[in-house]
Scaffold this active site. Structure first.
Site, mmCIF file in Angstrom:
data_model
loop_
_atom_site.group_PDB
_atom_site.id
_atom_site.type_symbol
_atom_site.label_atom_id
_atom_site.label_comp_id
_atom_site.label_asym_id
_atom_site.label_seq_id
_atom_site.Cartn_x
_atom_site.Cartn_y
_atom_site.Cartn_z
ATOM 1 N N ARG A 229 0.816 -1.217 0.000
ATOM 2 C CA ARG A 229 0.000 0.000 0.000
ATOM 3 C C ARG A 229 0.852 1.270 0.000
ATOM 4 O O ARG A 229 0.456 2.296 -0.528
ATOM 5 C CB ARG A 229 -0.967 0.003 1.186
ATOM 6 C CG ARG A 229 -2.012 1.074 1.021
ATOM 7 C CD ARG A 229 -3.059 1.223 2.114
ATOM 8 N NE ARG A 229 -3.314 0.091 2.930
ATOM 9 C CZ ARG A 229 -2.928 -0.009 4.209
ATOM 10 N NH1 ARG A 229 -2.257 0.975 4.778
ATOM 11 N NH2 ARG A 229 -3.225 -1.075 4.904
ATOM 12 N N LYS B 7 -3.445 13.217 -16.740
ATOM 13 C CA LYS B 7 -3.455 14.085 -17.920
ATOM 14 C C LYS B 7 -2.108 14.007 -18.656
ATOM 15 O O LYS B 7 -1.847 13.041 -19.333
ATOM 16 C CB LYS B 7 -3.805 15.519 -17.499
ATOM 17 C CG LYS B 7 -5.039 15.612 -16.577
ATOM 18 C CD LYS B 7 -6.336 15.402 -17.326
ATOM 19 C CE LYS B 7 -7.547 15.157 -16.434
ATOM 20 N NZ LYS B 7 -7.856 16.163 -15.424
ATOM 21 N N TYR C 165 -11.393 23.126 -10.373
ATOM 22 C CA TYR C 165 -11.935 21.919 -11.016
ATOM 23 C C TYR C 165 -13.162 21.479 -10.218
ATOM 24 O O TYR C 165 -13.118 21.399 -8.985
ATOM 25 C CB TYR C 165 -10.817 20.878 -10.966
ATOM 26 C CG TYR C 165 -11.134 19.494 -11.458
ATOM 27 C CD1 TYR C 165 -11.420 19.255 -12.799
ATOM 28 C CD2 TYR C 165 -11.103 18.412 -10.585
ATOM 29 C CE1 TYR C 165 -11.668 17.969 -13.240
ATOM 30 C CE2 TYR C 165 -11.345 17.117 -11.029
ATOM 31 C CZ TYR C 165 -11.633 16.911 -12.362
ATOM 32 O OH TYR C 165 -11.880 15.646 -12.791
ATOM 33 N N ASP D 114 -2.905 23.293 -7.774
ATOM 34 C CA ASP D 114 -3.191 22.260 -8.772
ATOM 35 C C ASP D 114 -2.485 22.678 -10.053
ATOM 36 O O ASP D 114 -2.862 23.643 -10.716
ATOM 37 C CB ASP D 114 -4.713 22.141 -8.973
ATOM 38 C CG ASP D 114 -5.084 20.987 -9.908
ATOM 39 O OD1 ASP D 114 -4.261 20.639 -10.788
ATOM 40 O OD2 ASP D 114 -6.198 20.446 -9.778
#
Ligand SMILES: *Cc1c(COP(=O)(O)O)cnc(C)c1O
Length: 391
Positions: free
Chosen positions: A55, A205, A108, A180
Protein backbone atom coordinates in the site's frame (compact mmCIF):
# COMPACT_ATOMS: atom_id res chain seq x y z
CA UNK A 1 21.28 19.42 -15.81
CA UNK A 2 18.65 20.94 -18.09
CA UNK A 3 15.01 20.00 -17.64
CA UNK A 4 14.72 17.75 -20.70
CA UNK A 5 17.80 15.78 -19.67
CA UNK A 6 16.42 15.35 -16.15
CA UNK A 7 13.13 14.02 -17.52
CA UNK A 8 15.00 11.28 -19.32
CA UNK A 9 17.63 10.40 -16.75
CA UNK A 10 16.01 10.44 -13.29
CA UNK A 11 14.30 7.48 -11.63
CA UNK A 12 16.17 4.87 -13.70
CA UNK A 13 17.56 1.58 -12.37
CA UNK A 14 21.09 2.03 -11.17
CA UNK A 15 20.94 5.80 -11.67
CA UNK A 16 19.54 6.79 -8.32
CA UNK A 17 18.65 3.47 -6.74
CA UNK A 18 20.94 1.00 -5.06
CA UNK A 19 21.21 -2.01 -7.36
CA UNK A 20 24.07 -4.45 -7.49
CA UNK A 21 23.29 -5.96 -10.89
CA UNK A 22 25.80 -5.16 -13.60
CA UNK A 23 23.31 -5.01 -16.49
CA UNK A 24 19.93 -3.34 -16.04
CA UNK A 25 16.81 -2.58 -18.05
CA UNK A 26 16.36 1.04 -19.10
CA UNK A 27 13.09 1.39 -17.18
CA UNK A 28 12.40 0.71 -13.50
CA UNK A 29 10.39 -2.54 -13.69
CA UNK A 30 6.83 -3.08 -12.46
CA UNK A 31 7.13 -4.43 -8.93
CA UNK A 32 3.75 -5.78 -7.80
CA UNK A 33 3.45 -6.63 -4.15
CA UNK A 34 1.36 -6.64 -1.05
CA UNK A 35 3.91 -8.51 1.10
CA UNK A 36 7.53 -7.46 1.10
CA UNK A 37 9.81 -10.08 2.68
CA UNK A 38 12.52 -8.84 5.02
CA UNK A 39 15.76 -10.80 5.09
CA UNK A 40 16.06 -10.79 8.89
CA UNK A 41 13.95 -10.15 11.98
CA UNK A 42 15.87 -6.99 12.74
CA UNK A 43 15.28 -5.67 9.20
CA UNK A 44 11.58 -6.29 9.81
CA UNK A 45 11.66 -4.50 13.18
CA UNK A 46 13.44 -1.51 11.69
CA UNK A 47 10.31 -0.68 9.75
CA UNK A 48 11.39 2.49 8.04
CA UNK A 49 12.50 1.16 4.68
CA UNK A 50 11.55 2.80 1.39
CA UNK A 51 9.61 -0.34 0.41
CA UNK A 52 7.87 -2.28 3.19
CA UNK A 53 4.24 -2.95 2.28
CA UNK A 54 2.38 -2.77 -1.03
CA UNK A 55 0.00 0.00 0.00
CA UNK A 56 2.90 2.37 0.64
CA UNK A 57 4.29 1.70 -2.82
CA UNK A 58 7.12 -0.37 -4.25
CA UNK A 59 10.31 0.48 -6.10
CA UNK A 60 8.12 1.28 -9.15
CA UNK A 61 6.43 4.08 -7.21
CA UNK A 62 9.69 5.30 -5.69
CA UNK A 63 11.24 5.60 -9.17
CA UNK A 64 8.28 7.57 -10.56
CA UNK A 65 8.23 9.76 -7.45
CA UNK A 66 11.92 10.58 -7.95
CA UNK A 67 11.23 11.69 -11.51
CA UNK A 68 8.22 13.84 -10.53
CA UNK A 69 10.26 15.47 -7.75
CA UNK A 70 12.98 16.27 -10.28
CA UNK A 71 10.31 17.77 -12.54
CA UNK A 72 8.39 19.81 -9.95
CA UNK A 73 11.30 20.70 -7.66
CA UNK A 74 10.88 20.42 -3.90
CA UNK A 75 11.55 17.82 -1.23
CA UNK A 76 9.67 14.70 -2.35
CA UNK A 77 6.61 13.31 -4.10
CA UNK A 78 3.88 10.82 -3.20
CA UNK A 79 1.59 9.07 -5.67
CA UNK A 80 -2.20 8.81 -5.36
CA UNK A 81 -4.52 6.56 -7.38
CA UNK A 82 -6.22 9.56 -9.04
CA UNK A 83 -5.69 13.26 -9.50
CA UNK A 84 -8.71 13.96 -7.34
CA UNK A 85 -7.30 11.92 -4.46
CA UNK A 86 -4.04 13.87 -4.78
CA UNK A 87 -6.09 17.06 -4.35
CA UNK A 88 -8.22 15.81 -1.47
CA UNK A 89 -5.40 14.10 0.46
CA UNK A 90 -3.26 17.24 0.13
CA UNK A 91 -6.03 19.39 1.62
CA UNK A 92 -6.82 16.83 4.35
CA UNK A 93 -3.16 16.85 5.40
CA UNK A 94 -3.66 20.33 6.91
CA UNK A 95 -7.22 20.64 8.23
CA UNK A 96 -9.37 19.67 11.19
CA UNK A 97 -12.84 20.64 12.41
CA UNK A 98 -13.12 24.39 12.94
CA UNK A 99 -10.44 25.27 10.38
CA UNK A 100 -10.96 27.50 7.37
CA UNK A 101 -9.97 26.79 3.77
CA UNK A 102 -9.87 29.26 0.88
CA UNK A 103 -10.59 27.71 -2.53
CA UNK A 104 -10.34 29.45 -5.88
CA UNK A 105 -13.73 29.98 -7.48
CA UNK A 106 -12.24 28.60 -10.73
CA UNK A 107 -11.39 25.20 -9.18
CA UNK A 108 -11.93 21.92 -11.02
CA UNK A 109 -15.52 20.98 -10.27
CA UNK A 110 -14.88 17.76 -8.26
CA UNK A 111 -12.39 19.70 -6.09
CA UNK A 112 -15.20 22.13 -5.29
CA UNK A 113 -17.62 19.27 -4.62
CA UNK A 114 -15.13 17.75 -2.16
CA UNK A 115 -14.87 21.09 -0.36
CA UNK A 116 -18.63 21.60 -0.39
CA UNK A 117 -19.85 18.11 0.53
CA UNK A 118 -16.97 16.52 2.38
CA UNK A 119 -14.96 19.22 4.15
CA UNK A 120 -18.08 21.03 5.35
CA UNK A 121 -19.52 17.74 6.69
CA UNK A 122 -16.45 17.47 8.94
CA UNK A 123 -16.77 21.01 10.22
CA UNK A 124 -14.20 22.67 7.97
CA UNK A 125 -15.29 26.10 6.82
CA UNK A 126 -14.92 26.58 3.06
CA UNK A 127 -14.78 29.97 1.40
CA UNK A 128 -14.24 30.73 -2.28
CA UNK A 129 -12.07 33.56 -3.58
CA UNK A 130 -11.93 35.21 -6.98
CA UNK A 131 -9.15 33.55 -9.00
CA UNK A 132 -7.66 36.92 -9.98
CA UNK A 133 -7.68 38.32 -6.43
CA UNK A 134 -3.93 37.77 -5.87
CA UNK A 135 -2.57 39.60 -2.81
CA UNK A 136 -6.15 40.73 -2.03
CA UNK A 137 -6.80 37.25 -0.62
CA UNK A 138 -5.10 38.56 2.56
CA UNK A 139 -8.41 40.25 3.46
CA UNK A 140 -10.10 36.81 3.65
CA UNK A 141 -7.56 35.25 6.01
CA UNK A 142 -8.93 34.21 9.42
CA UNK A 143 -7.23 32.92 12.55
CA UNK A 144 -7.94 29.35 11.50
CA UNK A 145 -7.16 29.58 7.79
CA UNK A 146 -5.01 26.52 7.10
CA UNK A 147 -5.09 26.16 3.32
CA UNK A 148 -5.23 28.38 0.25
CA UNK A 149 -6.10 26.17 -2.70
CA UNK A 150 -5.21 27.48 -6.16
CA UNK A 151 -5.52 26.08 -9.65
CA UNK A 152 -3.71 27.94 -12.39
CA UNK A 153 -4.93 28.48 -14.97
CA UNK A 154 -8.49 27.40 -14.08
CA UNK A 155 -9.21 24.34 -16.19
CA UNK A 156 -12.51 25.62 -17.64
CA UNK A 157 -12.02 29.37 -18.04
CA UNK A 158 -8.22 29.76 -17.67
CA UNK A 159 -7.90 32.60 -15.16
CA UNK A 160 -4.20 32.83 -14.32
CA UNK A 161 -3.50 33.11 -10.59
CA UNK A 162 -0.76 35.20 -9.00
CA UNK A 163 1.04 32.34 -7.24
CA UNK A 164 3.91 34.37 -5.70
CA UNK A 165 1.36 36.82 -4.19
CA UNK A 166 -0.78 33.95 -2.83
CA UNK A 167 2.36 32.30 -1.44
CA UNK A 168 3.29 35.47 0.49
CA UNK A 169 -0.21 35.71 1.98
CA UNK A 170 -0.14 32.02 2.94
CA UNK A 171 3.27 32.36 4.54
CA UNK A 172 2.24 35.39 6.62
CA UNK A 173 -0.89 33.52 7.75
CA UNK A 174 0.93 30.28 8.57
CA UNK A 175 -1.27 28.52 5.99
CA UNK A 176 -0.28 26.13 3.20
CA UNK A 177 -0.63 27.16 -0.44
CA UNK A 178 -1.61 24.10 -2.49
CA UNK A 179 -1.46 24.54 -6.27
CA UNK A 180 -3.19 22.26 -8.77
CA UNK A 181 -0.50 22.30 -11.48
CA UNK A 182 -2.16 19.89 -13.90
CA UNK A 183 -2.43 22.34 -16.83
CA UNK A 184 1.33 22.93 -16.99
CA UNK A 185 2.20 19.25 -16.56
CA UNK A 186 4.83 20.44 -14.08
CA UNK A 187 6.89 21.46 -17.09
CA UNK A 188 5.84 25.08 -17.58
CA UNK A 189 5.14 26.16 -13.99
CA UNK A 190 7.13 25.45 -10.81
CA UNK A 191 4.76 26.34 -7.94
CA UNK A 192 7.18 25.26 -5.21
CA UNK A 193 9.90 27.61 -6.48
CA UNK A 194 7.23 30.35 -6.37
CA UNK A 195 6.49 29.63 -2.69
CA UNK A 196 3.78 26.93 -2.69
CA UNK A 197 3.86 24.25 0.02
CA UNK A 198 2.48 21.63 -2.36
CA UNK A 199 2.11 21.14 -6.09
CA UNK A 200 -0.45 18.50 -7.11
CA UNK A 201 -1.12 17.09 -10.52
CA UNK A 202 -3.68 14.86 -12.10
CA UNK A 203 -0.95 12.70 -13.63
CA UNK A 204 -3.86 11.17 -15.51
CA UNK A 205 -3.46 14.08 -17.92
CA UNK A 206 -0.04 15.06 -19.32
CA UNK A 207 2.27 12.90 -17.19
CA UNK A 208 0.65 9.62 -18.24
CA UNK A 209 -0.15 11.26 -21.55
CA UNK A 210 -1.98 8.43 -23.31
CA UNK A 211 -5.51 8.53 -21.86
CA UNK A 212 -5.23 5.11 -20.27
CA UNK A 213 -4.11 5.72 -16.66
CA UNK A 214 -5.63 7.28 -13.53
CA UNK A 215 -2.95 8.67 -11.21
CA UNK A 216 -2.15 11.71 -9.08
CA UNK A 217 1.04 13.25 -7.74
CA UNK A 218 1.66 15.33 -4.62
CA UNK A 219 5.00 17.11 -4.43
CA UNK A 220 5.92 18.73 -1.11
CA UNK A 221 8.20 21.71 -0.58
CA UNK A 222 9.88 20.42 2.59
CA UNK A 223 10.14 17.50 5.02
CA UNK A 224 7.43 18.80 7.39
CA UNK A 225 4.86 19.07 4.59
CA UNK A 226 5.98 15.72 3.13
CA UNK A 227 5.37 14.04 6.47
CA UNK A 228 1.83 15.48 6.73
CA UNK A 229 1.08 14.29 3.18
CA UNK A 230 2.45 10.84 3.93
CA UNK A 231 0.23 10.58 7.03
CA UNK A 232 -2.82 11.81 5.13
CA UNK A 233 -2.42 9.32 2.28
CA UNK A 234 -1.63 6.37 4.53
CA UNK A 235 -4.41 7.10 7.03
CA UNK A 236 -7.09 7.15 4.33
CA UNK A 237 -5.69 3.96 2.80
CA UNK A 238 -4.56 5.33 -0.52
CA UNK A 239 -2.76 2.84 -2.78
CA UNK A 240 -1.82 3.51 -6.41
CA UNK A 241 -1.27 0.56 -8.71
CA UNK A 242 2.36 -0.19 -9.65
CA UNK A 243 1.27 -0.82 -13.23
CA UNK A 244 -0.20 2.68 -13.39
CA UNK A 245 2.91 4.18 -11.76
CA UNK A 246 4.98 2.40 -14.41
CA UNK A 247 2.83 3.70 -17.28
CA UNK A 248 2.81 7.24 -15.93
CA UNK A 249 6.58 7.10 -15.53
CA UNK A 250 6.92 5.95 -19.13
CA UNK A 251 4.68 8.82 -20.19
CA UNK A 252 6.84 11.30 -18.28
CA UNK A 253 9.88 10.42 -20.43
CA UNK A 254 8.24 12.11 -23.44
CA UNK A 255 6.46 14.85 -21.48
CA UNK A 256 8.55 17.71 -22.85
CA UNK A 257 8.23 16.83 -26.55
CA UNK A 258 4.52 16.05 -26.28
CA UNK A 259 3.71 19.18 -24.33
CA UNK A 260 5.66 21.51 -26.60
CA UNK A 261 3.86 20.07 -29.60
CA UNK A 262 0.41 20.21 -27.90
CA UNK A 263 1.20 23.79 -26.85
CA UNK A 264 2.21 24.92 -30.36
CA UNK A 265 -0.82 23.32 -31.96
CA UNK A 266 -3.14 24.67 -29.28
CA UNK A 267 -1.88 28.23 -29.70
CA UNK A 268 -2.13 27.99 -33.51
CA UNK A 269 -5.75 26.82 -33.17
CA UNK A 270 -6.47 29.54 -30.59
CA UNK A 271 -5.15 32.26 -32.93
CA UNK A 272 -7.14 30.84 -35.84
CA UNK A 273 -10.31 30.67 -33.72
CA UNK A 274 -9.77 34.22 -32.48
CA UNK A 275 -10.01 35.49 -36.04
CA UNK A 276 -13.33 33.78 -36.82
CA UNK A 277 -16.66 35.63 -36.83
CA UNK A 278 -18.41 32.56 -35.35
CA UNK A 279 -16.20 32.70 -32.23
CA UNK A 280 -16.86 35.38 -29.65
CA UNK A 281 -13.79 35.09 -27.48
CA UNK A 282 -10.88 32.72 -26.94
CA UNK A 283 -9.59 31.99 -23.43
CA UNK A 284 -5.94 31.00 -23.76
CA UNK A 285 -3.28 32.38 -21.39
CA UNK A 286 -0.67 32.71 -24.17
CA UNK A 287 -2.90 35.03 -26.26
CA UNK A 288 -1.93 38.68 -25.81
CA UNK A 289 -5.65 39.50 -25.72
CA UNK A 290 -6.27 37.31 -22.65
CA UNK A 291 -6.57 39.17 -19.32
CA UNK A 292 -4.20 36.81 -17.45
CA UNK A 293 -1.53 36.96 -20.15
CA UNK A 294 0.95 39.21 -18.26
CA UNK A 295 1.05 36.93 -15.19
CA UNK A 296 1.25 33.86 -17.40
CA UNK A 297 4.23 35.38 -19.21
CA UNK A 298 5.93 36.24 -15.93
CA UNK A 299 5.50 32.85 -14.23
CA UNK A 300 5.13 30.19 -16.94
CA UNK A 301 7.67 29.03 -19.52
CA UNK A 302 5.12 27.66 -21.97
CA UNK A 303 1.52 26.68 -22.63
CA UNK A 304 -0.10 23.28 -22.77
CA UNK A 305 -2.71 22.29 -25.33
CA UNK A 306 -5.82 23.05 -23.25
CA UNK A 307 -7.93 26.18 -23.76
CA UNK A 308 -11.54 27.27 -24.26
CA UNK A 309 -13.56 29.55 -26.50
CA UNK A 310 -17.00 31.13 -26.27
CA UNK A 311 -19.48 30.76 -29.12
CA UNK A 312 -22.04 33.40 -29.96
CA UNK A 313 -25.49 32.50 -28.56
CA UNK A 314 -26.74 29.64 -30.71
CA UNK A 315 -29.69 27.23 -30.73
CA UNK A 316 -28.89 23.95 -28.89
CA UNK A 317 -29.39 22.02 -32.16
CA UNK A 318 -26.62 24.06 -33.80
CA UNK A 319 -24.25 23.36 -30.89
CA UNK A 320 -25.05 19.66 -31.20
CA UNK A 321 -24.37 19.84 -34.96
CA UNK A 322 -20.95 21.39 -34.23
CA UNK A 323 -19.88 18.53 -31.98
CA UNK A 324 -21.38 15.76 -34.08
CA UNK A 325 -19.56 17.02 -37.20
CA UNK A 326 -16.14 16.66 -35.54
CA UNK A 327 -14.23 13.55 -36.52
CA UNK A 328 -10.64 14.13 -35.27
CA UNK A 329 -11.66 15.81 -32.03
CA UNK A 330 -13.16 13.25 -29.67
CA UNK A 331 -15.97 14.16 -27.27
CA UNK A 332 -14.93 12.98 -23.83
CA UNK A 333 -13.75 13.88 -20.33
CA UNK A 334 -10.15 14.37 -19.32
CA UNK A 335 -7.33 15.67 -21.53
CA UNK A 336 -3.54 15.59 -21.86
CA UNK A 337 -3.43 12.51 -24.07
CA UNK A 338 -1.97 12.31 -27.59
CA UNK A 339 -5.40 12.79 -29.16
CA UNK A 340 -7.47 15.94 -29.56
CA UNK A 341 -10.70 16.52 -27.65
CA UNK A 342 -13.55 19.03 -27.70
CA UNK A 343 -16.20 19.28 -24.98
CA UNK A 344 -18.83 21.73 -23.94
CA UNK A 345 -18.16 22.97 -20.41
CA UNK A 346 -20.56 24.83 -18.13
CA UNK A 347 -18.76 27.36 -15.94
CA UNK A 348 -22.16 28.82 -14.98
CA UNK A 349 -22.72 25.68 -12.87
CA UNK A 350 -19.38 25.70 -11.07
CA UNK A 351 -19.03 29.10 -9.42
CA UNK A 352 -20.29 31.03 -6.44
CA UNK A 353 -18.60 34.37 -5.97
CA UNK A 354 -17.64 35.11 -9.59
CA UNK A 355 -20.83 34.06 -11.42
CA UNK A 356 -20.43 33.19 -15.09
CA UNK A 357 -23.11 35.16 -16.93
CA UNK A 358 -21.62 35.46 -20.41
CA UNK A 359 -24.13 34.16 -22.96
CA UNK A 360 -22.97 31.55 -25.48
CA UNK A 361 -21.68 27.99 -25.16
CA UNK A 362 -18.16 27.50 -23.81
CA UNK A 363 -16.17 24.88 -25.73
CA UNK A 364 -12.97 23.42 -24.29
CA UNK A 365 -10.34 22.15 -26.69
CA UNK A 366 -7.44 19.83 -26.02
CA UNK A 367 -4.94 19.99 -28.87
CA UNK A 368 -3.32 16.61 -29.37
CA UNK A 369 -0.49 15.47 -31.62
CA UNK A 370 -2.39 15.37 -34.93
CA UNK A 371 -1.37 17.68 -37.78
CA UNK A 372 -2.57 21.22 -37.11
CA UNK A 373 -3.99 21.71 -40.64
CA UNK A 374 -6.09 18.56 -40.26
CA UNK A 375 -7.37 19.81 -36.90
CA UNK A 376 -8.25 23.24 -38.35
CA UNK A 377 -10.09 21.54 -41.21
CA UNK A 378 -12.01 19.38 -38.74
CA UNK A 379 -13.10 22.45 -36.75
CA UNK A 380 -13.93 24.26 -40.01
CA UNK A 381 -16.33 21.47 -40.99
CA UNK A 382 -17.92 21.63 -37.53
CA UNK A 383 -18.48 25.41 -37.80
CA UNK A 384 -20.03 24.88 -41.26
CA UNK A 385 -22.38 22.21 -39.85
CA UNK A 386 -23.28 24.57 -37.01
CA UNK A 387 -24.11 27.37 -39.45
CA UNK A 388 -26.32 25.05 -41.52
CA UNK A 389 -28.18 23.87 -38.42
CA UNK A 390 -28.65 27.45 -37.16
CA UNK A 391 -30.30 28.60 -40.41
C1 LIG B 1 -8.63 15.88 -14.14
C2 LIG B 1 -8.27 16.85 -13.11
C3 LIG B 1 -8.20 16.48 -11.77
C4 LIG B 1 -8.59 15.11 -11.28
O1 LIG B 1 -7.82 14.10 -11.85
P1 LIG B 1 -8.36 12.59 -11.97
O2 LIG B 1 -7.14 11.82 -12.27
O3 LIG B 1 -9.39 12.61 -13.06
O4 LIG B 1 -8.97 12.23 -10.66
C5 LIG B 1 -7.81 17.45 -10.85
N1 LIG B 1 -7.51 18.69 -11.24
C6 LIG B 1 -7.58 19.08 -12.52
C7 LIG B 1 -7.24 20.49 -12.88
C8 LIG B 1 -7.97 18.18 -13.50
O5 LIG B 1 -8.06 18.57 -14.76
Amino acid sequence: MKEETRLVSTGRPGVDQADDRRALPVNAPVERASTILFPTYSDYLEGVRSVRYGRFGTSTHRAFEASVTALEGGHSTRIAPSGLLAVTAAILAFVKAGDHVLVTDSAYDPTRTFAEKFLRRFGVDVEYYAPTLGAGVAALIRDRTKVIFAETPGSLTFEVQDIPALARVAKDAGAALIVDNTWSGGLFLKPIALGAAISVQAGTKYLAGHSDVMIGTITSADARVASLVYDSLSQIGSAASPDDAYLAHRGLRTLAVRMRRCGETGLALARWLEGRPDVKRVMHPALESFPGHAIWKRDFTGASGLFSFVMPPMPEAAIAAFFDALSLFGIGFSWGGYESLAVRVRPERARTITPWTEPGAVVRIHAGLEDVDDLRADLGRAFAAMARAAR
